[in-house]
Design an enzyme around this catalytic site. Structure first.
Site, PDB file in Angstrom:
ATOM      1  CE  LYS A 116       0.654  -2.459  -0.359  1.00 45.87           C
ATOM      2  NZ  LYS A 116       1.697  -1.767   0.181  1.00 45.87           N
ATOM      3  CD  GLU A 288       3.273  -0.123  -2.707  1.00 48.74           C
ATOM      4  OE1 GLU A 288       2.013  -0.300  -2.924  1.00 48.74           O
ATOM      5  OE2 GLU A 288       3.627   0.803  -1.991  1.00 48.74           O
TER       6      GLU A 288
END
Ligand code: ADP
Length: 662
Positions: A116, A288
């Site tokens: 991430k 994401e």
């Protein structure tokens, strides 16, 4: 085109890929563990290879075993599905070295988007809007507090390696930040073996909206609209739909174009999903990118008409994308509900076991993606998803109607399931209004779900249906010769329907003529046409013109009826029996208020109290880990600890005693 495709996965997604491969005329190979010997995905494939013991770390997650299975079967391509090895760059590399194609993106995309923190940095560079926050790793809870203060509470603590809602905690103040850091770190370590945590602004009341993209090896990238995934429980999606009832055409276009920019930045190829959260002013922020096929891809397939698995296979085989942005039109509306083996009335505790009976819904606009059939097992080794139910309609209302009807006709026995909860969600007025955020479930069910919260349909439906079912039994009994007097055929009967062990009782009359039952209840006449036969699980009927489907279980003399997610018990008797039944004694249930029982099967990882401790309301008592999630159990009243029969490290069964109070 590929000669043979192996699917390195199990359950519904393996079956889903096989379906398309079969339609394309490509031979298929399944892999399976001990627990999956008789699984549907093994039966569906042309051939199958055993890859080891049931725990996925010893089978589905072992790269060498999958490579060996490809070599043994002669598969020249692997579809990874989702989860397991689908976003594992080592797997991708190992396949490459063995000369086997990976039906998915390249190593660069998987590697950079799998983390991430890294993916956020790439997104910023590509010109994608991201959630404001700190882009470094926080080392300890003090630093987390420091960073959070800089950003401003509330914040979100997130595991960089996170996924599936694990390793994520919201913090509204310093105390929650310290606790959240610890919980997120330990969850991240146990789930991903990587405890790195970062902090970002917590966006209040957002929606989760994601863009489906598809790219080939020639630099062509398209976006196939969005999916609204705001109906979540513990940050995990429960209901998804396409399109989103919120986005405007202009914002959809902007989100689509930014997603394409991000995909370009990592030389993306194959299907991918760019996840965003969108605030109430329609500002959107990148969360994401998932470099695989998503669980909820069917809703996109329904509204675009494209088979995403087919496109993945074609581009992986080196073909050009057979479509361009201008070919993509969103038509109609699709909703997906995730059907899980879990008990919504017991804090969604996972349920395991064999599907003793299983009938999935059918009909126009209904699709069921499943990896299990009647007699199959939901095992403790894997995700307890039973299926994905997808309903499509020409507009949102039609899709909702079809979903509600399909849930009514979804008959699952042998394990607990969440159909009642799903029915309540899709029938909820706020859901139909389209005005909701990711807090929908928390807002509407702040204290969890209970039988009082199921959808309430007209109570007459169950009374009338029970009467007809009873009448069918009586009429069949009367056809047998030599009946005792009083049990002969009578065209018109007077009966009493006792609901839910005497909560209500209804006097009815029932008569059968001209293929129709007429039931009189409270001065209203209901005309019921049905071709239901005794023993059938689904009672489908037209009641005064309305089509209904009820699930029927005959338990002794009682009928258990399920409709719109509600369970009703009906006992149909003669007026004389009803009169006498009020003299029957009822059995008092035992007092369990002094016991803390494990609400789920799991591992006791922490016991916060000891014998003699005085506990206050709300105090944490124990933590039970189930399905890699840490569940904290709290006191609901004050008390003194008398015994703690369970020890840290024990594997607990459902209902096992953890703490006894004085
Ligand atoms: P995972 O990879 O574990 O699924 P995501 O980053 O995709 O985690 O987030 C999952 C869900 O958590 C989102 O759909 C959203 O509901 C919530 N969420 C994540 N980040 C934030 C944030 N910064 N603010 C508010 N909600 C968030």
């Amino acid at each position: 085109m590929f000669k043979k495709i192996l699917v390195a996965n199990r359950g519904e997604i393996a079956c889903r890929v096989f379906r398309t491969a079969k339609a394309m005329g490509i031979p298929t190979v399944a892999v399976y563990s001990d627990a999956d010997r008789d699984a549907l995905h093994v039966m569906m494939a042309d051939e199958s290879v055993y890859i080891g013991p049931s725990p996925s770390v010893e089978s589905y997650l072992v790269i060498e075993k999958i490579i060996d299975a490809c070599k043994a079967s002669g598969a020249d391509a692997v579809h990874p599905g989702y989860g397991f090895l689908s976003e594992n760059k080592k797997f991708c590399q190992a396949l490459g070295s063995a000369g086997i194609s990976f039906i998915g993106p390249g190593v660069k995309a998987i590697d950079s988007m799998g983390d991430k923190i890294t993916s956020k940095a790439i997104a910023i560079k590509a010109g994608v809007n991201v959630v404001p926050g700190y882009d470094g790793i926080v080392q300890n809870s003090d630093e987390a507090v420091e960073v959070a203060k800089g950003i401003g509470f509330p914040v979100m603590l997130k595991a960089s390696a996170g996924g599936g809602g694990k390793g994520m905690r919201v913090a509204w103040n310093e105390k929650e930040c310290i606790e959240g850091f610890e919980r997120a770190t330990s969850e991240a370590l146990s789930s991903f073996g990587d405890g790195r945590i970062f902090v970002e602004k917590y966006i209040k009341d957002p929606r989760h909206i994601e863009i489906q993209i598809m790219a080939d090896g020639f630099g062509n990238i398209v976006y196939l609209g969005e999916r609204e995934c705001s109906i979540q429980r513990r940050h995990q999606k429960v209901i998804e739909e396409a399109p989103s009832p919120f986005l405007t055409e202009a914002v959809r276009k902007k989100m689509g174009e930014q997603s394409v920019l991000l995909a370009k930045a990592v030389d993306y190829q194959s299907a991918g999903t760019v996840e965003f959260i969108v605030d109430s002013d329609m500002n959107f922020y990148f969360l994401e990118m998932n470099t695989r096929l998503q669980v909820e891809h069917p809703v996109t397939e329904a509204v675009t008409g494209f088979d995403l698995v087919e496109l993945m296979i074609r581009v992986a085989a080196g073909e050009k994308l057979p479509l361009s942005q201008g070919d993509i039109r969103l038509q109609g509306w699709a909703i997906e509900a995730r059907v899980y083996a879990e008990d919504p009335f017991l804090n969604f505790m996972p349920s395991m076991g064999r599907l003793g009976r299983y009938i999935s819904p059918q009909g126009e606009g209904v699709r069921v993606d499943t990896g299990i059939t009647e007699g199959g097992e939901v095992s403790r080794f894997y995700d307890p998803m039973i299926s994905k139910l997808i309903a499509y309609g020409s507009d949102r209302n039609e899709a909702i109607e079809r979903m509600i009807d399909a849930l009514d006709a979804y008959y699952i026995r042998g394990v607990q399931h969440n159909i009642s909860f799903l029915s309540a969600l899709v029938a909820h007025p706020r859901f139909s209004s389209g005005e909701f955020t990711t807090n929908f479930i928390n807002d509407e069910y702040p204290n969890g779900f209970n039988p009082g919260l199921v959808f309430q349909d007209d109570p007459a439906i169950c009374v009338v249906a029970a009467t007809v079912i009873h009448k069918k039994h009586n009429d069949r009994g009367a056809m047998i010769s030599g009946q005792l007097s009083g049990h002969e055929y009578v065209p018109l009967e007077e009966l009493v329907v006792i609901m839910d062990n005497g909560v209500t009782a209804h006097q009815v009359t029932v008569e059968y003529s001209n293929q129709t039952y007429s039931v009189t209840l409270d001065d209203t006449v209901y005309c019921i046409a049905t071709d239901w036969h005794i023993g059938e699980a689904l009672f489908k009927a037209k009641i005064n013109g309305r089509t209904i489907c009820l699930q029927v279980d005959e338990v002794g003399r009682a009928l258990h009826l399920f409709h719109r997610g509600a369970k009703k018990e009906a006992l149909v008797v003669s007026p004389r029996v009803a009169e006498l039944s009020c003299h029957m004694l009822t059995k008092e249930p035992p007092d369990m208020s002094k016991h803390l029982l494990s609400p789920m099967p799991g591992l006791l990882i922490k016991l916060t109290v000891k014998v003699g401790d005085i506990v206050k309301i709300g105090q944490e008592l124990a933590i039970v880990e189930a399905m890699k999630m840490e569940n904290s159990l709290h006191a609901i009243s004050e008390g003194v600890v008398k015994k703690t029969p369970a020890n840290v490290g024990d594997i607990l069964a459902v209902g096992q005693l953890i703490i006894e109070f004085k």
